[in-house]
Write a protein that holds these residues in place. Sequence first.
Motif, PDB file in Angstrom:
ATOM      1  N   ALA A 300       0.818  -1.217   0.000  1.00  0.00           N
ATOM      2  CA  ALA A 300       0.000   0.000   0.000  1.00  0.00           C
ATOM      3  C   ALA A 300       0.851   1.265   0.000  1.00  0.00           C
ATOM      4  CB  ALA A 300      -0.950  -0.005   1.197  1.00  0.00           C
ATOM      5  N   TYR A 301       1.956   1.239   0.726  1.00  0.00           N
ATOM      6  CA  TYR A 301       2.819   2.424   0.824  1.00  0.00           C
ATOM      7  C   TYR A 301       3.669   2.632  -0.428  1.00  0.00           C
ATOM      8  CZ  TYR A 301       7.061  -0.351   1.147  1.00  0.00           C
ATOM      9  OH  TYR A 301       8.107  -1.180   0.845  1.00  0.00           O
ATOM     10  N   PHE A 302       3.712   1.656  -1.326  1.00  0.00           N
ATOM     11  CA  PHE A 302       4.754   1.557  -2.343  1.00  0.00           C
ATOM     12  C   PHE A 302       4.459   2.409  -3.563  1.00  0.00           C
ATOM     13  CE2 PHE A 302       7.686  -1.192  -5.002  1.00  0.00           C
ATOM     14  CZ  PHE A 302       8.825  -0.869  -4.289  1.00  0.00           C
ATOM     15  N   THR A 303       4.541   3.724  -3.395  1.00  0.00           N
ATOM     16  CA  THR A 303       4.499   4.649  -4.518  1.00  0.00           C
ATOM     17  C   THR A 303       5.815   5.416  -4.548  1.00  0.00           C
ATOM     18  OG1 THR A 303       3.572   6.516  -3.261  1.00  0.00           O
ATOM     19  CG2 THR A 303       2.006   4.946  -4.220  1.00  0.00           C
ATOM     20  N   ARG A 304       6.151   5.957  -5.692  1.00  0.00           N
ATOM     21  CA  ARG A 304       7.397   6.726  -5.803  1.00  0.00           C
ATOM     22  C   ARG A 304       7.386   7.903  -4.829  1.00  0.00           C
ATOM     23  NH1 ARG A 304      11.702   7.445  -8.999  1.00  0.00           N
ATOM     24  NH2 ARG A 304      11.077   5.642 -10.253  1.00  0.00           N
ATOM     25  N   ASP A 305       6.213   8.523  -4.671  1.00  0.00           N
ATOM     26  CA  ASP A 305       6.123   9.671  -3.774  1.00  0.00           C
ATOM     27  C   ASP A 305       6.433   9.267  -2.331  1.00  0.00           C
ATOM     28  OD1 ASP A 305       4.399  11.715  -5.687  1.00  0.00           O
ATOM     29  OD2 ASP A 305       3.825   9.622  -5.927  1.00  0.00           O
ATOM     30  N   ALA A 306       5.772   8.197  -1.862  1.00  0.00           N
ATOM     31  CA  ALA A 306       5.947   7.778  -0.480  1.00  0.00           C
ATOM     32  C   ALA A 306       7.351   7.248  -0.224  1.00  0.00           C
ATOM     33  CB  ALA A 306       4.912   6.713  -0.130  1.00  0.00           C
ATOM     34  N   VAL A 307       7.865   6.410  -1.128  1.00  0.00           N
ATOM     35  CA  VAL A 307       9.188   5.835  -0.926  1.00  0.00           C
ATOM     36  C   VAL A 307      10.265   6.916  -0.963  1.00  0.00           C
ATOM     37  CG1 VAL A 307      10.903   4.213  -1.828  1.00  0.00           C
ATOM     38  CG2 VAL A 307       8.488   3.563  -1.763  1.00  0.00           C
ATOM     39  N   SER A 308      10.083   7.919  -1.801  1.00  0.00           N
ATOM     40  CA  SER A 308      11.042   9.038  -1.815  1.00  0.00           C
ATOM     41  C   SER A 308      11.052   9.761  -0.479  1.00  0.00           C
ATOM     42  CB  SER A 308      10.688  10.020  -2.946  1.00  0.00           C
ATOM     43  OG  SER A 308      10.865   9.426  -4.208  1.00  0.00           O
ATOM     44  N   GLN A 309       9.886   9.940   0.108  1.00  0.00           N
ATOM     45  CA  GLN A 309       9.817  10.579   1.419  1.00  0.00           C
ATOM     46  C   GLN A 309      10.435   9.698   2.496  1.00  0.00           C
ATOM     47  OE1 GLN A 309       5.677  11.543   1.975  1.00  0.00           O
ATOM     48  NE2 GLN A 309       5.628  12.841   0.155  1.00  0.00           N
ATOM     49  N   ILE A 310      10.176   8.392   2.423  1.00  0.00           N
ATOM     50  CA  ILE A 310      10.722   7.459   3.410  1.00  0.00           C
ATOM     51  C   ILE A 310      12.246   7.424   3.353  1.00  0.00           C
ATOM     52  CG2 ILE A 310      10.913   4.994   3.983  1.00  0.00           C
ATOM     53  CD1 ILE A 310       7.928   4.780   3.096  1.00  0.00           C
ATOM     54  N   THR A 311      12.789   7.301   2.152  1.00  0.00           N
ATOM     55  CA  THR A 311      14.251   7.228   2.032  1.00  0.00           C
ATOM     56  C   THR A 311      14.897   8.556   2.419  1.00  0.00           C
ATOM     57  OG1 THR A 311      14.073   7.755  -0.337  1.00  0.00           O
ATOM     58  CG2 THR A 311      14.181   5.423   0.271  1.00  0.00           C
ATOM     59  N   GLY A 312      14.253   9.661   2.060  1.00  0.00           N
ATOM     60  CA  GLY A 312      14.799  10.967   2.422  1.00  0.00           C
ATOM     61  C   GLY A 312      14.830  11.169   3.918  1.00  0.00           C
ATOM     62  N   THR A 313      13.757  10.803   4.600  1.00  0.00           N
ATOM     63  CA  THR A 313      13.710  10.934   6.060  1.00  0.00           C
ATOM     64  C   THR A 313      14.708  10.003   6.723  1.00  0.00           C
ATOM     65  OG1 THR A 313      11.374  11.566   5.984  1.00  0.00           O
ATOM     66  CG2 THR A 313      12.226  10.780   8.090  1.00  0.00           C
ATOM     67  N   THR A 314      14.849   8.790   6.184  1.00  0.00           N
ATOM     68  CA  THR A 314      15.826   7.848   6.739  1.00  0.00           C
ATOM     69  C   THR A 314      17.235   8.416   6.650  1.00  0.00           C
ATOM     70  OG1 THR A 314      14.433   5.971   6.108  1.00  0.00           O
ATOM     71  CG2 THR A 314      16.750   5.510   6.577  1.00  0.00           C
ATOM     72  N   ALA A 315      17.572   8.988   5.517  1.00  0.00           N
ATOM     73  CA  ALA A 315      18.892   9.604   5.351  1.00  0.00           C
ATOM     74  C   ALA A 315      19.079  10.765   6.329  1.00  0.00           C
ATOM     75  CB  ALA A 315      19.074  10.074   3.914  1.00  0.00           C
ATOM     76  N   ASP A 316      18.039  11.560   6.527  1.00  0.00           N
ATOM     77  CA  ASP A 316      18.114  12.673   7.484  1.00  0.00           C
ATOM     78  C   ASP A 316      18.293  12.157   8.913  1.00  0.00           C
ATOM     79  OD1 ASP A 316      17.841  14.539   5.484  1.00  0.00           O
ATOM     80  OD2 ASP A 316      15.680  14.794   5.769  1.00  0.00           O
TER      81      ASP A 316
END
Length: 337
Positions: A300-316
């Motif tokens: 359900a979470y697996f959209t480019r928009d959501a995953v980009s936010q997830i990876t960006g926050t993880t890096a932060d």
Amino acid sequence: MEIAAYGVLTDEEPLLRQAFGDALADRHRLRCLRLFLNRDTVPTAAGHEVVLSSVNCTLDAEVLRSLAEGGTRMIAQRATGHNNIDLTAARELGLTVARVSSYSPYSVAEFAWALALAVDRRIVRAAHRTREFDFRLDGLMGRDLHGRTVGVVGTGKIGTAFARIAHGFGMRLLGWDVAENPDCAALGMRYVEREQLFAEADLVSLHVPLLPDTHHLIDAKALDLMKDDAILVNSSRGGLVDTDALLETLRAGRLSGVGLDVYEEEAGVFFLDKSLEVMTDERLARLMTFNNVLITSHQAYFTRDAVSQITGTTADNVRAYLTDRPSDNMLTRPPLG
């Protein structure tokens, strides 16, 4: 320093690498692994100060102890949920644990509606038929959702996005949560007790976290209260639904449809290719036999928009750890300095 990322999906990897390149200016190497972090694989984390985990990693006390002994000091979970991590053990071991507090709520809300519509209108069955040039409509009759009642269990960001879509369909809105959300009330949602919601809703959708109080929220009692032709959708956490109780309900010929993007025993199954193996999980195999049940693999979470936010926050989150900065995403952290 090399950072080990576990459970990295093929489509996720380029976004994860880009996010870490942007946040850390490529000062640290990122090692992306398909395998999940658990008791069998934890030796591969030795020597990595920072590891990135996913929801299908099993970070119990034994795994966390092995990580700490191997030199790990920080775990960055690429998800909002963290019920797979023993936070008490992490605190005792002096480990920093971070998560992604939020990401696009529309990704999950829209997918929950995709499940609801698919089971209501028998989309999967229809698609299979037409691929074999069988164009009959027998057994494919659905029903209008306009004018019917939807029960939204959990009205946070995702539940609110789901409710807005329901409002667009022209549905009557019932809600349940520990606190009322004024945004949902503005849509005309009426907050009621869980029992009333289960009894009156034509469609029940779950949007609460998995906590001790919500474990098996949908149990035999809740299912007995639901209408015989109700639709149940779970795109939150598998443990919210008592699978045995659900199977008994389905065997009795009750519920018009069930859409599940999560399953309480999904660890070690979801995100993996099991097509050449014997499915040893009898409950999951039994669920698959019902033609009014649609199961997807926690996507359900697996959209480019959501995953980009997830990876960006993880890096932060990793950058905050490396620079000794506080962050609201930290679930555990030893005292600075």
